[in-house]
Each structure stands twice: as C-alpha cells, then as structure tokens.
Motif scaffolding. Sequence first.
Motif, PDB file in Angstrom:
ATOM      1  N   ASN A 251     -72.830  -3.426  36.407  1.00  0.00           N
ATOM      2  CA  ASN A 251     -73.740  -3.072  35.510  1.00  0.00           C
ATOM      3  C   ASN A 251     -73.072  -2.676  34.051  1.00  0.00           C
ATOM      4  O   ASN A 251     -73.793  -2.539  33.066  1.00  0.00           O
ATOM      5  CB  ASN A 251     -74.891  -2.320  35.651  1.00  0.00           C
ATOM      6  N   MET A 252     -71.894  -2.695  33.939  1.00  0.00           N
ATOM      7  CA  MET A 252     -70.937  -1.818  32.890  1.00  0.00           C
ATOM      8  C   MET A 252     -71.351  -2.974  31.667  1.00  0.00           C
ATOM      9  O   MET A 252     -71.473  -3.910  31.726  1.00  0.00           O
ATOM     10  CB  MET A 252     -69.723  -1.890  33.276  1.00  0.00           C
ATOM     11  N   VAL A 253     -71.579  -2.077  30.551  1.00  0.00           N
ATOM     12  CA  VAL A 253     -71.847  -2.960  29.189  1.00  0.00           C
ATOM     13  C   VAL A 253     -70.328  -3.269  28.537  1.00  0.00           C
ATOM     14  O   VAL A 253     -69.550  -2.334  28.258  1.00  0.00           O
ATOM     15  CB  VAL A 253     -72.765  -2.148  28.087  1.00  0.00           C
ATOM     16  N   VAL A 254     -70.042  -4.525  28.418  1.00  0.00           N
ATOM     17  CA  VAL A 254     -68.898  -4.802  27.834  1.00  0.00           C
ATOM     18  C   VAL A 254     -69.029  -5.661  26.855  1.00  0.00           C
ATOM     19  O   VAL A 254     -69.677  -6.517  26.777  1.00  0.00           O
ATOM     20  CB  VAL A 254     -68.038  -5.912  28.865  1.00  0.00           C
ATOM     21  N   MET A 255     -68.066  -5.242  25.559  1.00  0.00           N
ATOM     22  CA  MET A 255     -68.366  -6.038  24.449  1.00  0.00           C
ATOM     23  C   MET A 255     -66.546  -6.373  24.109  1.00  0.00           C
ATOM     24  O   MET A 255     -65.626  -5.818  24.208  1.00  0.00           O
ATOM     25  CB  MET A 255     -68.644  -5.340  23.189  1.00  0.00           C
ATOM     26  N   LEU A 256     -66.610  -7.678  23.981  1.00  0.00           N
ATOM     27  CA  LEU A 256     -65.378  -8.505  23.680  1.00  0.00           C
ATOM     28  C   LEU A 256     -65.237  -8.185  22.044  1.00  0.00           C
ATOM     29  O   LEU A 256     -66.144  -8.679  21.356  1.00  0.00           O
ATOM     30  CB  LEU A 256     -65.608  -9.944  23.979  1.00  0.00           C
ATOM     31  N   ILE A 257     -64.127  -7.886  21.604  1.00  0.00           N
ATOM     32  CA  ILE A 257     -63.746  -7.414  20.141  1.00  0.00           C
ATOM     33  C   ILE A 257     -62.699  -8.418  19.640  1.00  0.00           C
ATOM     34  O   ILE A 257     -61.479  -8.159  20.367  1.00  0.00           O
ATOM     35  CB  ILE A 257     -63.538  -5.997  20.073  1.00  0.00           C
ATOM     36  N   GLY A 258     -62.784  -9.001  18.888  1.00  0.00           N
ATOM     37  CA  GLY A 258     -61.691 -10.013  17.919  1.00  0.00           C
ATOM     38  C   GLY A 258     -61.230  -8.897  16.744  1.00  0.00           C
ATOM     39  O   GLY A 258     -62.063  -8.898  15.857  1.00  0.00           O
ATOM     40  N   ASN A 259     -60.225  -8.332  16.631  1.00  0.00           N
ATOM     41  CA  ASN A 259     -59.908  -7.346  15.945  1.00  0.00           C
ATOM     42  C   ASN A 259     -58.954  -7.926  14.866  1.00  0.00           C
ATOM     43  O   ASN A 259     -58.484  -8.977  14.920  1.00  0.00           O
ATOM     44  CB  ASN A 259     -59.404  -5.935  16.682  1.00  0.00           C
TER      45      ASN A 259
ATOM     46  N   ARG B 259     -57.561 -12.883   7.656  1.00  0.00           N
ATOM     47  CA  ARG B 259     -58.348 -14.342   7.742  1.00  0.00           C
ATOM     48  C   ARG B 259     -57.169 -15.415   7.655  1.00  0.00           C
ATOM     49  O   ARG B 259     -57.334 -16.438   8.258  1.00  0.00           O
ATOM     50  CB  ARG B 259     -59.194 -14.411   6.790  1.00  0.00           C
ATOM     51  N   HIS B 260     -56.330 -15.512   6.705  1.00  0.00           N
ATOM     52  CA  HIS B 260     -55.210 -16.493   6.697  1.00  0.00           C
ATOM     53  C   HIS B 260     -54.134 -16.619   7.689  1.00  0.00           C
ATOM     54  O   HIS B 260     -53.475 -17.374   7.670  1.00  0.00           O
ATOM     55  CB  HIS B 260     -54.364 -16.167   5.247  1.00  0.00           C
TER      56      HIS B 260
ATOM     57  N   VAL C 184     -57.005 -11.293  16.572  1.00  0.00           N
ATOM     58  CA  VAL C 184     -57.508 -12.715  16.256  1.00  0.00           C
ATOM     59  C   VAL C 184     -56.193 -13.436  15.660  1.00  0.00           C
ATOM     60  O   VAL C 184     -56.287 -14.524  15.415  1.00  0.00           O
ATOM     61  CB  VAL C 184     -58.620 -12.689  15.084  1.00  0.00           C
ATOM     62  N   THR C 185     -55.205 -12.720  15.197  1.00  0.00           N
ATOM     63  CA  THR C 185     -53.981 -13.238  14.826  1.00  0.00           C
ATOM     64  C   THR C 185     -52.959 -13.789  15.772  1.00  0.00           C
ATOM     65  O   THR C 185     -51.938 -14.215  15.394  1.00  0.00           O
ATOM     66  CB  THR C 185     -53.314 -12.433  13.412  1.00  0.00           C
ATOM     67  N   ARG C 186     -53.154 -13.217  17.113  1.00  0.00           N
ATOM     68  CA  ARG C 186     -52.356 -13.475  17.976  1.00  0.00           C
ATOM     69  C   ARG C 186     -52.939 -14.102  19.165  1.00  0.00           C
ATOM     70  O   ARG C 186     -53.581 -13.383  19.974  1.00  0.00           O
ATOM     71  CB  ARG C 186     -51.597 -12.157  18.702  1.00  0.00           C
ATOM     72  N   ARG C 187     -52.626 -15.321  19.509  1.00  0.00           N
ATOM     73  CA  ARG C 187     -53.553 -16.172  20.788  1.00  0.00           C
ATOM     74  C   ARG C 187     -53.177 -15.628  21.807  1.00  0.00           C
ATOM     75  O   ARG C 187     -54.192 -15.542  22.698  1.00  0.00           O
ATOM     76  CB  ARG C 187     -52.977 -17.651  20.423  1.00  0.00           C
TER      77      ARG C 187
ATOM     78  N   PRO D 277     -59.892 -18.783  16.859  1.00  0.00           N
ATOM     79  CA  PRO D 277     -61.474 -18.959  15.968  1.00  0.00           C
ATOM     80  C   PRO D 277     -62.678 -18.218  16.391  1.00  0.00           C
ATOM     81  O   PRO D 277     -62.517 -18.002  17.539  1.00  0.00           O
ATOM     82  CB  PRO D 277     -61.348 -20.515  16.001  1.00  0.00           C
ATOM     83  N   LEU D 278     -63.447 -17.816  15.475  1.00  0.00           N
ATOM     84  CA  LEU D 278     -64.622 -17.027  15.861  1.00  0.00           C
ATOM     85  C   LEU D 278     -65.128 -17.851  17.101  1.00  0.00           C
ATOM     86  O   LEU D 278     -65.848 -17.110  17.955  1.00  0.00           O
ATOM     87  CB  LEU D 278     -65.357 -16.998  14.731  1.00  0.00           C
ATOM     88  N   GLU D 279     -65.309 -19.119  17.232  1.00  0.00           N
ATOM     89  CA  GLU D 279     -66.013 -19.908  18.134  1.00  0.00           C
ATOM     90  C   GLU D 279     -65.684 -19.636  19.522  1.00  0.00           C
ATOM     91  O   GLU D 279     -66.181 -19.601  20.502  1.00  0.00           O
ATOM     92  CB  GLU D 279     -66.271 -21.215  17.718  1.00  0.00           C
ATOM     93  N   ASP D 280     -64.082 -19.494  19.595  1.00  0.00           N
ATOM     94  CA  ASP D 280     -63.415 -19.244  21.084  1.00  0.00           C
ATOM     95  C   ASP D 280     -63.965 -17.967  21.284  1.00  0.00           C
ATOM     96  O   ASP D 280     -64.316 -18.095  22.645  1.00  0.00           O
ATOM     97  CB  ASP D 280     -61.934 -19.314  20.654  1.00  0.00           C
TER      98      ASP D 280
END
Length: 218
Positions: free
Chosen positions: A118-126, A131-132, A95-98, A137-140
């Motif tokens: 059918n693979m289950v995929v989760m996108l992870i913002g690590n 936060r600073h 999340v700190t590196r665009r 952003p979470l919304e992206d």
Amino acid sequence: MAGYKAEDEYDYLFKLVLIGDSGVGKSNLLSRFTRNEFNLESKSTIGVEFATKSLNIDGKVIKAQIWDTAGQERYRAITSAYYRGAVGALLVYDVTRRSTFENVGRWLKELRDHTDPNMVVMLIGNKSDLRHLVAVPLEDGKTFAEAESLYFMETSALEATNVEAAFAEVLTQIYRIVSRKAVEASDDGNSSTVPTKGQTINVKEDGSVFKKIGCCSS
C-alpha cells in the motif's frame, strides 16, 4: 519536558525514502524541500541521512521524515533498514540521462520487495530545467507511472519547480489512506486502532536506525 518547543508537536509522522540512481538529484530534492537550499557542487556522501519537515494537511500537522540513500545506491547495497517503516517513496530519475530512467524498474522492484504493497510511490523526473538536454520525454515518464500505478511529476530542484508539490502530494495521499483506515476501524467498533495525536505511523522505534550512519560505523 525541558526544551520542548511547540513546533515539535505533530499529529502524524510519516517516513519517506528517496531512491534512484546516483546523481539524479535526490539530495538536492531533499535539501530544496526541507531547507530551500540547492548546492550545484553537492557531492555524494556515504551513509544514510535524513531530514524532516512538517506540513499542514486537512488541519493536521504531518511531519515527514525523509531518508536519502546518500551514496549507497552506487554500490547497490541499500539495506532493509533503509526501507523499514517507510510509507512513501520518491523514485527519482534524471530527464537528461536515459539510463537512469531505464533503471527505474529495478528500483521499483527492490522497493516493492522491501515495503508494504500500500506504499505511496511517486515517480520523479528531475532536472526539468535542462530542457535542451532532455533524453526522457514527459510522455515516457507518464506511461511508465500509469502502467505501474504510480504518481508522477517532473521537478527541478535547481529552480524549485514542483518540489514542494511532489512531497506534499505523497504526504497527502498517505494521510488519506491512514485516515480511511482509521475511519474503517472505528466503523468496525475497533477504536483502539485509530491513531492518537502524535502517534508515529509505521515507523520503527529502533534508535539505531534513526542515527546518521557514517561510512565506517560498525
């Protein structure tokens, strides 16, 4: 058989893969989930590594075998063997590196080129603990996940935030798909396709794939 332990028993074995740019925290997500460890000084290693952990889902023991790219992603040389048999994936960005978020589309395409639709995929913002420094952003993350029909979660391997939840959600969704297929198969009168206790689900038995592969192995 000699040396057989009760904790080796499981109802299902699911292979998951971790993908994403180098340095996004894939190895620490793996170590946090499987061993509850985090190493601030962790270095990328070359090869393929995996770890396992079992969870109880709906009264069944689900054993996850989670593969980590372990440095290969720097050379864009992830092989088809890495993806073979995988039924779930965690696609990780920092999340700190665009730039790591901008590359998610490329990773997703590679994943879909090599795996079952059918693979289950989760996108992870690590690295949500930083936060600073947040550049994504979470919304992206949510918007991209919704557009591509992915699950989504922000995590912190450092603070252990949502790590267990992310893996558990992926494994639960895989289990539900497998269970639904089993029920549909039995409804069709084809009971032979119902998974039996301890059956490996869609994981190839090719022993060479399961060994830890060093950088120089032939």
